[in-house]
Design a protein around this motif. Structure first.
Motif, PDB file in Angstrom:
ATOM      1  N   PHE A  85      61.831  32.034  39.613  1.00 15.84           N
ATOM      2  CA  PHE A  85      60.663  32.904  39.802  1.00 15.84           C
ATOM      3  C   PHE A  85      59.382  32.197  39.387  1.00 15.84           C
ATOM      4  O   PHE A  85      58.349  32.300  40.044  1.00 15.84           O
ATOM      5  N   ASP A  86      59.467  31.450  38.305  1.00 14.12           N
ATOM      6  CA  ASP A  86      58.300  30.727  37.810  1.00 14.12           C
ATOM      7  C   ASP A  86      57.837  29.707  38.845  1.00 14.12           C
ATOM      8  O   ASP A  86      56.638  29.585  39.130  1.00 14.12           O
ATOM      9  N   ARG A  87      58.799  28.985  39.430  1.00 16.28           N
ATOM     10  CA  ARG A  87      58.424  27.995  40.443  1.00 16.28           C
ATOM     11  C   ARG A  87      57.784  28.676  41.633  1.00 16.28           C
ATOM     12  O   ARG A  87      56.791  28.207  42.174  1.00 16.28           O
ATOM     13  N   PHE A  88      58.378  29.803  42.027  1.00 18.10           N
ATOM     14  CA  PHE A  88      57.844  30.562  43.154  1.00 18.10           C
ATOM     15  C   PHE A  88      56.388  30.957  42.868  1.00 18.10           C
ATOM     16  O   PHE A  88      55.493  30.787  43.701  1.00 18.10           O
ATOM     17  N   LEU A 140      40.424  37.734  50.953  1.00 16.07           N
ATOM     18  CA  LEU A 140      39.681  37.579  49.699  1.00 16.07           C
ATOM     19  C   LEU A 140      40.613  37.544  48.495  1.00 16.07           C
ATOM     20  O   LEU A 140      40.300  36.967  47.468  1.00 16.07           O
ATOM     21  N   PHE A 141      41.745  38.169  48.642  1.00 17.11           N
ATOM     22  CA  PHE A 141      42.712  38.310  47.552  1.00 17.11           C
ATOM     23  C   PHE A 141      43.257  36.951  47.104  1.00 17.11           C
ATOM     24  O   PHE A 141      43.466  36.704  45.917  1.00 17.11           O
ATOM     25  N   ILE A 142      43.469  36.073  48.075  1.00 17.13           N
ATOM     26  CA  ILE A 142      44.299  34.884  47.838  1.00 17.13           C
ATOM     27  C   ILE A 142      43.801  33.976  46.712  1.00 17.13           C
ATOM     28  O   ILE A 142      44.538  33.656  45.791  1.00 17.13           O
ATOM     29  N   ARG A 143      42.526  33.577  46.780  1.00 16.81           N
ATOM     30  CA  ARG A 143      42.063  32.592  45.808  1.00 16.81           C
ATOM     31  C   ARG A 143      42.029  33.126  44.370  1.00 16.81           C
ATOM     32  O   ARG A 143      42.637  32.527  43.477  1.00 16.81           O
ATOM     33  N   PRO A 144      41.346  34.261  44.119  1.00 17.17           N
ATOM     34  CA  PRO A 144      41.347  34.751  42.730  1.00 17.17           C
ATOM     35  C   PRO A 144      42.758  35.052  42.226  1.00 17.17           C
ATOM     36  O   PRO A 144      43.052  34.848  41.054  1.00 17.17           O
ATOM     37  N   PHE A 145      43.624  35.482  43.116  1.00  9.30           N
ATOM     38  CA  PHE A 145      44.993  35.760  42.698  1.00  9.30           C
ATOM     39  C   PHE A 145      45.650  34.486  42.170  1.00  9.30           C
ATOM     40  O   PHE A 145      46.238  34.467  41.083  1.00  9.30           O
ATOM     41  N   GLY A 146      45.524  33.398  42.919  1.00 10.53           N
ATOM     42  CA  GLY A 146      46.127  32.130  42.493  1.00 10.53           C
ATOM     43  C   GLY A 146      45.592  31.685  41.152  1.00 10.53           C
ATOM     44  O   GLY A 146      46.339  31.274  40.267  1.00 10.53           O
ATOM     45  N   LEU A 147      44.274  31.809  40.999  1.00 11.04           N
ATOM     46  CA  LEU A 147      43.633  31.344  39.774  1.00 11.04           C
ATOM     47  C   LEU A 147      44.033  32.172  38.560  1.00 11.04           C
ATOM     48  O   LEU A 147      44.437  31.652  37.526  1.00 11.04           O
ATOM     49  N   ILE A 148      43.924  33.496  38.714  1.00 15.68           N
ATOM     50  CA  ILE A 148      44.177  34.379  37.571  1.00 15.68           C
ATOM     51  C   ILE A 148      45.653  34.363  37.199  1.00 15.68           C
ATOM     52  O   ILE A 148      46.018  34.384  36.027  1.00 15.68           O
ATOM     53  N   THR A 166      43.892  19.682  50.050  1.00 10.83           N
ATOM     54  CA  THR A 166      43.520  20.403  48.830  1.00 10.83           C
ATOM     55  C   THR A 166      44.753  20.681  47.977  1.00 10.83           C
ATOM     56  O   THR A 166      44.719  20.575  46.756  1.00 10.83           O
ATOM     57  N   MET A 167      45.862  20.977  48.633  1.00  9.59           N
ATOM     58  CA  MET A 167      47.086  21.229  47.882  1.00  9.59           C
ATOM     59  C   MET A 167      47.505  19.976  47.124  1.00  9.59           C
ATOM     60  O   MET A 167      47.882  20.033  45.952  1.00  9.59           O
ATOM     61  N   SER A 168      47.436  18.827  47.795  1.00 11.08           N
ATOM     62  CA  SER A 168      47.793  17.571  47.130  1.00 11.08           C
ATOM     63  C   SER A 168      46.883  17.326  45.937  1.00 11.08           C
ATOM     64  O   SER A 168      47.322  16.884  44.880  1.00 11.08           O
ATOM     65  N   LEU A 169      45.596  17.598  46.129  1.00  7.57           N
ATOM     66  CA  LEU A 169      44.660  17.399  45.030  1.00  7.57           C
ATOM     67  C   LEU A 169      45.001  18.315  43.859  1.00  7.57           C
ATOM     68  O   LEU A 169      44.943  17.907  42.699  1.00  7.57           O
ATOM     69  N   ASN A 170      45.380  19.543  44.173  1.00  8.55           N
ATOM     70  CA  ASN A 170      45.780  20.470  43.115  1.00  8.55           C
ATOM     71  C   ASN A 170      47.002  19.965  42.360  1.00  8.55           C
ATOM     72  O   ASN A 170      47.057  20.030  41.140  1.00  8.55           O
ATOM     73  N   VAL A 226      54.045  28.033  43.237  1.00  9.92           N
ATOM     74  CA  VAL A 226      53.726  27.745  44.631  1.00  9.92           C
ATOM     75  C   VAL A 226      52.678  28.724  45.136  1.00  9.92           C
ATOM     76  O   VAL A 226      51.700  28.342  45.776  1.00  9.92           O
ATOM     77  N   LEU A 227      52.873  30.009  44.804  1.00  8.81           N
ATOM     78  CA  LEU A 227      51.897  31.020  45.218  1.00  8.81           C
ATOM     79  C   LEU A 227      50.509  30.649  44.733  1.00  8.81           C
ATOM     80  O   LEU A 227      49.535  30.689  45.484  1.00  8.81           O
ATOM     81  N   SER A 228      50.428  30.282  43.454  1.00  7.10           N
ATOM     82  CA  SER A 228      49.107  30.035  42.905  1.00  7.10           C
ATOM     83  C   SER A 228      48.533  28.742  43.473  1.00  7.10           C
ATOM     84  O   SER A 228      47.325  28.621  43.683  1.00  7.10           O
ATOM     85  N   LEU A 229      49.406  27.799  43.775  1.00  6.78           N
ATOM     86  CA  LEU A 229      48.942  26.546  44.389  1.00  6.78           C
ATOM     87  C   LEU A 229      48.338  26.821  45.758  1.00  6.78           C
ATOM     88  O   LEU A 229      47.236  26.373  46.076  1.00  6.78           O
TER      89      LEU A 229
END
Lengths: 540, 304, 313
Positions: free
Chosen positions: B127-130, B179-187, C283-287, B133-136
């Motif tokens: 789950f952690d890896r998943f 709009l959801f995607i980026r802040p979600f990955g970061l937070i 960008t993914m690679s950079l991350n 990937v989501l946040s990446l």
């Protein structure tokens, strides 16, 4: 079977670490009975806390792994019990307090709730839990307990926080209290108070107390029995008096020999004019006066100890003298010239005469520089000391002088132990050929045996090179064998100063007397006398 | 706390003033509005007349002085494009942006905290890896590309969702998702790290030594401490959304303040640009205060 | 964790082997993190195409071929470079993506380098100089931060022509606060560390303290952030080009290609898809590289990579 309240048998625990598997403890056994105090004595890396963590089920597995042994409590093997059963024991029948109460109390909840939580976690009603919490807070001596219930950990002093931890641990009157270095971070006077509190509470409840410590004095003061650990094994056990007088194992003997405060006191005789004259030195931060006018002299080659508890302003003196902070007033005359009014450029030149060794060598050496770079930086900054061609030879010479090998020059600080790092820091100070070295708690982060070696080194350098020392310490025994004169500080003021013999044998001020009485001696008999003296002082 | 708020108000005000001055003068360098608003074949007299009416003939400093004195009376001037008070135009579109930002951030916060916490309890497990990937992906994805791929898939191919506008609930789904995607990955990343930290903290050890059950250890002792660094990041991300999601608003024809700003710049509608900047700055200021209050509620150490 | 409860970790004085050369060590740490390894490989390919691609493919990427208009991907009949299809003017997409990588990379690299140098210099000054200088610099950062970056870009690019140089300038300005704030915060922390105090006691000059003692400590953090920011700047450039205020045709960047392909979405999805994928993969690679660096450049975390496969749990 169940002869003892708690018995650890043949326990082995190992951890997966960077350097592969490390056996933290190796087949250790000990036991604890009701009303008894057992001390586990050991230096860092000895594995002294591991069995306690195993009892409390606090070892993270992995990386930890219990490879053998059993822990019998009331005849039941805890290592075979279910998680839930063990949770029910924690806090109710076996409790634990830790070294760093600020970190171990949750910063965002009121302390009253945190104490009551122990009771609530074991099914007590909220009202009952809070009532108990209030009683306990009063019992451990928190002033204005009722109002303090709603306060947060950061609003208390270090000693009070440890009292709160104790209250939290004792809410449900456990059969066993495990105290892991409970007084290490505390001032001596506070340490004495906390130890007496533990003792009183033990008498009241009849609990067994397991005291984990590195301090022979704590053992002498509080323990009925002690086991000595080294490298994950128990090397010796017995009563404190037995251990003190009839130590069998070489390690125990080494520890006892290293305990400070046993040697000859120096009879400092200064004849020359002082090289340093500090007059009315002051520092305030806003309304808070950290230093309220210090006056003292220092003679060439003399060792002046500055002792005091935290917040006494002893380190402030050092920082002001070296212009790491700017003073609010006063003068510091070094060989007749006031340091405090020097321009940055003049100060830069002057600095080679005044050096400093800091408390934590791990932090005072730049991790990105090799030992050679660290020591030779002195000559980069002051090129007139030594031509570059001679640097390498001189670095090697200095390393040998502080008891290291010439080939250590190419290594990096993280490749050394704490004591070795402090030697490197001393070599760095020596590279500038200073007239004065200020040691700010330079040995207090080190294990006792290492501490003794470093102090011996400093003494040797003093005698050979004629360097004057200002030795700042919170620990009185450490300065006893080393200093010529002692300066006792309290809350930003110098309360007493004089030759070391006078301070230790005939202190005039009540504060100095209390400080001496609060210090713990490794000899149980001496310590018993001290305790009487302390109680007498307290009654007076 | 009060002192801090005062300091923040002063420094925000100063930044805002500098910003207004900069934008006022910079925007006037972009060219003459008369060239845009009048027909190409308009006579020089007509242009002169247009400039005279809108006060564009005075020296720039005089224009600025006039603007400031109007501003003190809360008069933001009129929109050249819409011939209505600029502030009305701005507030209309700001309401849209505000809704979009609030809904998105609410969803992001809840989702990131849940997924991040679960990942923290299962460090190194699938789950952690998943979650990693989501946040990446969240941190790497260009929003305009996601938006158009989304349109191709869901609007064009499947015909499930409308491509632009704000008419129905369905219109909101694609913009919010993008709009959801980026802040979600970061937070998510911050929650995970902060939670791992808190789980390893000494006070959690104390709680276990006290015999506190697993669930309260996590929800009472850990979560509240772990939220402290998270709140700050939530604030930053929300501020970015309040500034207007230009790209997403443009692609989905969403009448928000970001799109309004771009259009106003392209149309040299100076009063609207300035009003929009002030409105968003005030909104961000208010939000920062809310963040500070939330922080103080969670952490007694910074009250007082 | 608190310092004195390190009972379970045994001190190992002077045992760490220092044998392998730095480069080999770095490679081994990279090999330990397979994702980061792949990321680096991919970035090297991108770098290669950015450097030499335009030299060989410039003409092919510009030559229109009406018979290959919107040619679908995965057909090799028109030649290898049509494998990803052709664009609206029949130009091979793969060739165009390779050629566009140069502008994309140059803009991002220029902006990152510019903001890194200016931002960290200002940050060092703000952190180490007197309180007033620091205060002024910080307020400046606040102003830039409060300026919606796209707005700034639009205004500037509207005033000046949208050339590569101007685009770099605008993007660099908007990213300065990131480095400035990070540097200042780190300097404020590092300058209180004991080894900096020790250098001061030895009489080291401010310049020496900053460059010899403080900068090496914070450089890894800055490089890690710069890597991450490279991705961010790429996205920002793409967004600007997409909105039509960035790079203008006939120059190309990946963002502009997505924008140009947008109108053909319904009948030729590949026009916008492939350049977008190039952006995502880069960008993914950079991350990935950035998170690897975070561990590899931190002496206290590095062991995680050095023990490699022997991870527990």
């Amino acid at each position: 079977m169940a002869d003892h309240l708690l018995e650890v048998r043949d326990l082995s625990v190992r951890f997966h670490t960077v350097n592969g598997m490390v056996n933290a403890v190796n087949g250790i056994s000990w036991h604890l009975d009701r009303g008894e105090t057992l001390a586990i004595l050991g230096e860092s890396g000895s594995g002294k806390s591991v069995s306690a963590s195993a009892i409390m089920n606090l070892i993270d597995m992995p990386p930890g792994e219990i490879t053998s042994g059993e822990i019998l409590f009331d005849g039941q093997d805890l290592l075979k019990a279910s998680e839930e059963d063990r949770r029910r024991l924690n806090g109710k029948r076996i409790s634990m307090i830790f070294q760093d109460p600020l970190g171990h109390l949750n910063p965002v909840y009121p302390v009253g709730w945190q104490i009551a939580e122990t009771a609530m976690a074991h099914g007590r009603s909220k009202t009952e839990a809070y009532e108990r919490a209030l009683q306990l807070m009063e019992r451990v001596g928190i002033p204005d307990a009722k109002a303090s219930m709603g306060k947060y950990p950061h609003e208390f002093s270090g000693g009070q926080r440890q009292r709160l931890m104790i209250a939290m641990a004792l809410v449900l009157k456990p059969d066993i209290l495990i105290a892991d270095e409970p007084t290490t971070a505390l001032d001596v006077t506070v340490q004495a108070e906390v130890l007496s509190l533990l003792e009183e509470l033990q008498e009241e409840t009849g609990m067994g107390l397991l005291l984990i410590t590195h301090d022979l004095g704590v053992v002498a003061e509080a323990a009925d029995r002690a086991v000595v650990m080294e490298g994950g094994r128990i090397v010796e056990s017995g009563t404190p008096r037995d251990l003190y007088h009839n130590a069998q194992h070489p390690y125990t003997r080494k520890l006892l020999a290293a305990a400070p405060g046993k040697g000859e006191m120096r009879e400092g005789a200064q004849t020359s004019a002082p090289i340093l004259e500090v007059r009315d030195l002051k520092k305030s931060y806003g309304v808070f006066d950290a230093l309220k006018g210090a006056n003292f002299d220092l003679h060439a080659g003399e060792t002046l100890a500055v002792v005091g508890e935290s917040g006494s302003g002893k380190s402030t003196i050092a920082r002001l003298m070296l212009r790491l902070e700017e003073a609010s007033g006063g003068t510091v005359a070094w060989k007749g010239e006031d340091i405090l009014t020097k321009s940055p450029k003049e100060m830069g030149k002057l600095r080679r005469q005044l050096q400093m060794v800091f408390q934590d060598p791990t932090q005072s050496l730049n991790p990105h520089m090799s030992v050679y770079d660290i020591i030779s930086e002195a000559w980069v900054i002051h090129p007139d000391i030594l031509p570059k061609a001679k640097w390498r030879a001189r670095v090697e010479e200095l390393l040998e002088q502080v008891g290291l090998q010439p080939e250590h020059a190419l290594r990096y600080p993280h490749q050394f132990s704490g004591g070795q790092r402090q030697r490197i820091a001393i070599a760095r100070a020596l590279a500038l050929e200073p007239d004065l070295i200020i040691c700010d708690e330079a040995v207090s982060a080190l294990d006792v045996s290492i501490q003794a070696q470093v102090i011996a080194l400093l003494g040797e350098l003093r005698d050979r090179l004629g360097i004057a020392f200002i030795f700042i310490a919170h620990d009185l025994p450490v300065v006893r064998d080393f200093a010529d004169r002692v300066l006792v500080m309290k809350r930003g003021e110098i309360v007493e100063q004089g030759p070391v013999r006078q301070i230790f044998e005939a202190p005039k001020q009540g504060y100095t007397q209390r400080l001496l009485a609060a210090g713990l001696d490794s000899d149980p008999d001496v310590q018993a006398e001290r305790r009487h003296a302390r109680l007498a002082l307290a009654d007076a | 706390m009060k002192k801090m708020l005062g300091k923040r108000a002063v420094s925000s005000f100063v930044s805002l003033m500098v910003l207004i001055v900069l934008v006022f003068f910079l925007s006037r360098l972009t060219g003459d509005p008369a060239a845009l608003y009048l027909p190409v074949d308009a006579s020089e007299a007509m242009r002169e007349n247009f400039r005279e009416i809108h006060g564009l003939n005075d020296p720039v400093l005089v224009q600025f002085g006039r603007y400031l004195s109007d501003l003190v009376q809360l008069d933001f001037g009129d929109s050249l494009r819409k011939a209505r008070p600029a502030i009305d135009v701005v507030l209309e579109s700001f309401v849209w942006t505000l809704q979009l930002a609030l809904i998105t951030m609410a969803l992001v916060t809840v989702a990131a905290i849940i997924v991040g916490s679960i990942a923290a309890f299962n460090v190194g497990r699938p789950f952690d890896r998943f979650a990693s990937v989501l946040s990446l992906i969240g941190a790497s994805a260009p929003d305009f590309w996601i938006a158009i791929v989304g349109i191709v898939l869901f609007s064009v191919n499947f015909g499930w969702l409308p491509t632009s506008g704000t008419g129905t609930v369905w219109h909101w789904i694609l913009p919010i998702c993008v709009l959801f995607i980026r802040p979600f990955g970061l937070i998510l990343q911050i929650v995970r790290g902060s939670m791992i930290n808190a789980l390893g903290s000494p006070y959690v050890k104390t709680a276990r030594a006290k015999g506190v059950k697993n669930r309260p250890v996590i929800f009472v002792h850990t979560l509240r401490n772990a939220m402290l660094p998270v709140i700050t990041v939530i604030g930053d991300q929300a501020a970015a959304l309040l500034n207007g999601a230009v790209v997403v608003e443009t692609i989905f024809g969403f009448p928000g303040v970001g799109k309004l700003m771009i259009d106003s710049i392209l149309q040299r509608d100076f009063n609207v640009i300035l009003a929009a900047i002030m409105v968003t700055a005030i909104a961000i200021f208010i939000m920062n205060i809310l963040i500070d209050i939330a922080y103080a509620l969670l952490d007694p150490r910074i009250r007082a | 964790m608190s310092g004195t409860t390190t009972d379970t970790t045994v001190a190992t004085p002077g045992t760490a082997p220092k044998g392998a050369s730095g480069l080999r060590r770095l490679f081994r740490m990279l090999w330990a993190d397979k994702l980061a390894f792949v990321a680096i490989l991919f970035l090297l390919v991108v770098l290669l195409s950015a450097v030499v691609g335009p030299m060989f493919l410039e003409d092919m990427a510009a030559k229109t071929n009406l018979r290959a208009r919107n040619a679908p991907p995965f057909e090799l009949t028109r030649g290898f470079f049509y494998i990803l299809g052709g664009d609206a003017l029949g130009r091979p997409l793969l060739a165009r993506i390779i050629v566009a990588s140069q502008n994309t990379m140059v803009i991002a690299a220029g902006a990152v380098l510019g903001s890194l140098v200016v931002g960290s210099t200002l940050g060092l000054i703000a952190g180490y100089a007197g309180r007033w200088t620091g205060e002024v610099i910080m307020r400046l950062a606040d102003v830039i931060m409060s300026f919606p970056s796209l707005l700034l870009a639009v205004i500037v690019l509207y005033m000046l022509e949208p050339s590569i140089g101007n685009l770099v300038l605008v993007l660099a300005i908007t990213r300065i606060p990131i480095y400035l704030r990070t540097t200042r915060a780190e300097v404020l922390e590092v300058r209180e560390r004991m080894f900096v105090q020790a250098a001061k006691v030895m009489g080291a000059s401010n310049r020496r303290i900053v460059f010899k003692h403080i900068l090496p400590v914070i450089l890894p953090t800055l490089l890690t952030i710069a890597t991450l920011d490279f991705a961010f700047v790429m996205l920002a450039e793409s967004a600007l080009s997409f909105l039509g205020i960035g790079i203008q045709a006939p120059e190309i960047t990946w963002g502009l290609m997505v924008s140009q392909g947008r109108q053909y979405l319904t009948n030729a999805w590949w026009l916008a898809f492939w350049p977008g994928l190039a952006i995502i993969l880069t960008t993914m690679s950079l991350n990935l590289l950035s998170s690897w660096m975070r561990v590899a450049l931190n002496p206290t975390q590095r062991w995680r990579l050095e023990i490699g496969g022997k991870k527990n749990g």
